[in-house]
Design a protein around this motif. Structure first.
Motif, PDB file in Angstrom:
ATOM      1  N   VAL A 171       0.852  -1.187   0.000  1.00 12.11           N
ATOM      2  CA  VAL A 171       0.000   0.000   0.000  1.00 12.11           C
ATOM      3  C   VAL A 171       0.893   1.244   0.000  1.00 12.11           C
ATOM      4  O   VAL A 171       1.818   1.327   0.811  1.00 12.11           O
ATOM      5  CB  VAL A 171      -0.897   0.031   1.260  1.00 12.11           C
ATOM      6  CG1 VAL A 171      -1.760   1.291   1.285  1.00 12.11           C
ATOM      7  CG2 VAL A 171      -1.781  -1.204   1.323  1.00 12.11           C
ATOM      8  N   PRO A 172       0.641   2.209  -0.878  1.00 10.79           N
ATOM      9  CA  PRO A 172       1.475   3.422  -0.907  1.00 10.79           C
ATOM     10  C   PRO A 172       1.086   4.401   0.200  1.00 10.79           C
ATOM     11  O   PRO A 172       0.344   5.360  -0.007  1.00 10.79           O
ATOM     12  CB  PRO A 172       1.203   3.999  -2.297  1.00 10.79           C
ATOM     13  CG  PRO A 172      -0.182   3.535  -2.630  1.00 10.79           C
ATOM     14  CD  PRO A 172      -0.349   2.186  -1.977  1.00 10.79           C
ATOM     15  N   LEU A 173       1.594   4.145   1.436  1.00 16.10           N
ATOM     16  CA  LEU A 173       1.343   5.008   2.586  1.00 16.10           C
ATOM     17  C   LEU A 173       2.406   6.105   2.592  1.00 16.10           C
ATOM     18  O   LEU A 173       3.583   5.835   2.816  1.00 16.10           O
ATOM     19  CB  LEU A 173       1.412   4.190   3.881  1.00 16.10           C
ATOM     20  CG  LEU A 173       1.214   4.953   5.199  1.00 16.10           C
ATOM     21  CD1 LEU A 173      -0.164   5.587   5.259  1.00 16.10           C
ATOM     22  CD2 LEU A 173       1.432   4.020   6.383  1.00 16.10           C
ATOM     23  N   ILE A 174       1.995   7.356   2.343  1.00 22.24           N
ATOM     24  CA  ILE A 174       2.998   8.384   2.046  1.00 22.24           C
ATOM     25  C   ILE A 174       2.898   9.648   2.887  1.00 22.24           C
ATOM     26  O   ILE A 174       3.764  10.523   2.768  1.00 22.24           O
ATOM     27  CB  ILE A 174       2.951   8.777   0.549  1.00 22.24           C
ATOM     28  CG1 ILE A 174       1.606   9.402   0.195  1.00 22.24           C
ATOM     29  CG2 ILE A 174       3.252   7.565  -0.328  1.00 22.24           C
ATOM     30  CD1 ILE A 174       1.557   9.969  -1.224  1.00 22.24           C
ATOM     31  N   SER A 175       1.878   9.776   3.744  1.00 19.93           N
ATOM     32  CA  SER A 175       1.724  11.063   4.430  1.00 19.93           C
ATOM     33  C   SER A 175       1.066  10.936   5.794  1.00 19.93           C
ATOM     34  O   SER A 175       0.364   9.972   6.082  1.00 19.93           O
ATOM     35  CB  SER A 175       0.885  12.023   3.571  1.00 19.93           C
ATOM     36  OG  SER A 175      -0.453  11.549   3.475  1.00 19.93           O
ATOM     37  N   ASN A 176       1.319  11.965   6.615  1.00 18.63           N
ATOM     38  CA  ASN A 176       0.642  12.155   7.889  1.00 18.63           C
ATOM     39  C   ASN A 176       0.165  13.604   7.916  1.00 18.63           C
ATOM     40  O   ASN A 176       0.839  14.499   7.405  1.00 18.63           O
ATOM     41  CB  ASN A 176       1.603  11.905   9.057  1.00 18.63           C
ATOM     42  CG  ASN A 176       0.966  12.175  10.411  1.00 18.63           C
ATOM     43  OD1 ASN A 176      -0.143  11.718  10.680  1.00 18.63           O
ATOM     44  ND2 ASN A 176       1.675  12.894  11.273  1.00 18.63           N
ATOM     45  N   GLN A 177      -1.021  13.828   8.473  1.00 19.08           N
ATOM     46  CA  GLN A 177      -1.549  15.194   8.542  1.00 19.08           C
ATOM     47  C   GLN A 177      -1.734  15.597  10.010  1.00 19.08           C
ATOM     48  O   GLN A 177      -2.745  15.299  10.629  1.00 19.08           O
ATOM     49  CB  GLN A 177      -2.878  15.325   7.801  1.00 19.08           C
ATOM     50  CG  GLN A 177      -3.356  16.763   7.746  1.00 19.08           C
ATOM     51  CD  GLN A 177      -4.602  16.953   6.900  1.00 19.08           C
ATOM     52  OE1 GLN A 177      -5.540  17.612   7.311  1.00 19.08           O
ATOM     53  NE2 GLN A 177      -4.610  16.370   5.703  1.00 19.08           N
ATOM     54  N   PRO A 178      -0.739  16.260  10.580  1.00 21.84           N
ATOM     55  CA  PRO A 178      -0.811  16.704  11.970  1.00 21.84           C
ATOM     56  C   PRO A 178      -1.010  18.214  12.076  1.00 21.84           C
ATOM     57  O   PRO A 178      -0.768  18.969  11.137  1.00 21.84           O
ATOM     58  CB  PRO A 178       0.575  16.343  12.495  1.00 21.84           C
ATOM     59  CG  PRO A 178       1.458  16.678  11.307  1.00 21.84           C
ATOM     60  CD  PRO A 178       0.636  16.409  10.055  1.00 21.84           C
ATOM     61  N   GLN A 179      -1.407  18.653  13.253  1.00 20.66           N
ATOM     62  CA  GLN A 179      -1.360  20.073  13.558  1.00 20.66           C
ATOM     63  C   GLN A 179       0.104  20.464  13.760  1.00 20.66           C
ATOM     64  O   GLN A 179       0.862  19.739  14.395  1.00 20.66           O
ATOM     65  CB  GLN A 179      -2.159  20.372  14.831  1.00 20.66           C
ATOM     66  CG  GLN A 179      -2.170  21.839  15.203  1.00 20.66           C
ATOM     67  CD  GLN A 179      -2.981  22.144  16.451  1.00 20.66           C
ATOM     68  OE1 GLN A 179      -3.103  23.303  16.864  1.00 20.66           O
ATOM     69  NE2 GLN A 179      -3.541  21.115  17.074  1.00 20.66           N
ATOM     70  N   TYR A 180       0.496  21.633  13.223  1.00 23.04           N
ATOM     71  CA  TYR A 180       1.888  22.071  13.362  1.00 23.04           C
ATOM     72  C   TYR A 180       1.957  23.567  13.134  1.00 23.04           C
ATOM     73  O   TYR A 180       1.396  24.089  12.156  1.00 23.04           O
ATOM     74  CB  TYR A 180       2.770  21.350  12.347  1.00 23.04           C
ATOM     75  CG  TYR A 180       4.259  21.614  12.490  1.00 23.04           C
ATOM     76  CD1 TYR A 180       4.909  21.489  13.704  1.00 23.04           C
ATOM     77  CD2 TYR A 180       5.031  21.960  11.379  1.00 23.04           C
ATOM     78  CE1 TYR A 180       6.275  21.698  13.830  1.00 23.04           C
ATOM     79  CE2 TYR A 180       6.400  22.170  11.488  1.00 23.04           C
ATOM     80  CZ  TYR A 180       7.020  22.034  12.715  1.00 23.04           C
ATOM     81  OH  TYR A 180       8.365  22.243  12.842  1.00 23.04           O
ATOM     82  N   SER A 181       2.612  24.253  14.036  1.00 22.88           N
ATOM     83  CA  SER A 181       2.804  25.697  13.909  1.00 22.88           C
ATOM     84  C   SER A 181       3.955  26.125  14.810  1.00 22.88           C
ATOM     85  O   SER A 181       4.518  25.317  15.549  1.00 22.88           O
ATOM     86  CB  SER A 181       1.527  26.455  14.316  1.00 22.88           C
ATOM     87  OG  SER A 181       1.327  26.385  15.721  1.00 22.88           O
TER      88      SER A 181
END
Length: 329
Positions: A171-181
């Motif tokens: 499976v092409p698992l390519i990203s994570n979407q976190p809060q970041y600042s």
């Protein structure tokens, strides 16, 4: 616009992407939402992020209508699955196979597309075997409904386990979407190193900390009328953690640094997250087209080491770094 590769994949995304959480289908009228999407396209943004839970599926539908008529191959359309949708039945949430497969089909219909460039697990589901979740994602990939798979707000251990299973299932698992600042850096100690090791990029949300890093909120003053801090439908709860006087006082001290860099405070905040080499894209939202036009100017900006050090010094004491605060229901 700058474009960056997402993880070790061949997919390139715009360094600034457009997201419609807390706006489309809720905070702004549809014509305003369409105007914001048009502004994003005019500014060179090709990457659009949404989720089925946003406005209980309405945000996906609004985005689909706003993008209608655009060349599909020139866009990267992302959405997510996990949170409850519909009437909230027993299988209307989570990362079980039934909910994933049905949610993907419904999202495709609302977005008016035959495939999703990226389908993301909106949270980690402790109640469903990870094998079941990843197998459902792999089947969507093989069916051609999904090109790539991502996650959102997974901690380092979960990312490592998911990546291992993804390799096994191809499976092409390519990203994570976190809060970041500048204020919220909880991914830096553990999540980013784990993601780098697994060939996964970050697509970050809330780079301007729900608007606090624009400088429009002042210590000791009431929030401006119509701002997110006055939105009882959800925005007020999300932004409340940043409205303490010590935080707002520190943020106010960023203004001279933004001026020194020739940037607005919002541009400085977006440019700051893009300095992290593991960040592929920063998601911006908007209720007005001019907000898009302003924030997109952060793409391609390089902040020198001296400026980055000054930012750290100004915000010292109000930065949250605890990796345990990564959201894991």
């Amino acid at each position: 616009m700058e474009f960056r590769r997402l993880g070790r994949s061949g997919l390139k995304v715009s360094a600034i992407s457009y997201g419609n959480w807390l706006t489309h289908g809720s905070q702004v009228e549809e014509d305003a939402a369409h105007a914001c999407v048009k502004a994003a396209l005019d500014a060179g943004i090709t990457t659009f992020d949404t989720a089925d839970v946003y406005a209980n599926t309405k945000a996906e539908a609004v985005l689909g209508r706003a993008l209608k008529g655009q060349r599909r191959e020139s866009l990267e359309i992302f959405t997510k699955v996990y949170w409850p949708t519909g009437p909230g039945g027993p299988n209307d949430r989570g990362l079980g196979r039934k909910h994933i497969m049905e949610s993907a089909t419904a999202s495709l219909k609302r977005l008016g597309t035959d495939y999703l460039d990226l389908y993301q697990a909106h949270r980690y589901d402790r109640k469903v075997p990870l094998e079941e979740t990843m197998l459902a994602f792999s089947d969507l990939v093989r069916q051609g409904k999904v090109l790539y798979v991502g996650v959102s707000e997974w901690n380092a251990e979960q990312i490592t386990q998911g990546a291992a299973l993804a390799r096994e299932l191809r499976v092409p698992l390519i990203s994570n979407q976190p809060q970041y600042s500048m204020l919220w850096r909880v991914i830096e100690e553990q999540v980013v190193p784990a993601a780098e090791h697994e060939g996964i990029s970050q697509i970050v949300w809330s780079p301007i900390a729900q608007g606090v890093l624009t400088g429009k909120y002042q210590p000791g003053a009431q929030p401006p009328a119509g701002s997110r801090a006055t939105d009882e439908s959800g925005g007020k709860n999300m932004i409340s953690r940043w409205l303490a006087d010590d935080v707002l006082t520190a943020v106010r001290s960023l203004k001279p640094l933004a001026d020194e860099a020739g940037l607005s405070m919002a541009q400085l905040a977006v440019a700051w997250v893009l300095q992290n080499p593991n960040v592929a894209s920063a998601i911006i939202g908007a209720s007005r087209p001019e907000q898009v036009a302003e924030n997109v100017k952060a793409a391609g900006v390089t902040l020198d080491a001296d400026l980055l050090a000054k930012i750290d010094a100004v915000l010292d004491g109000v930065i949250e770094r605890d990796p345990a605060l990564t959201v894991t229901p």
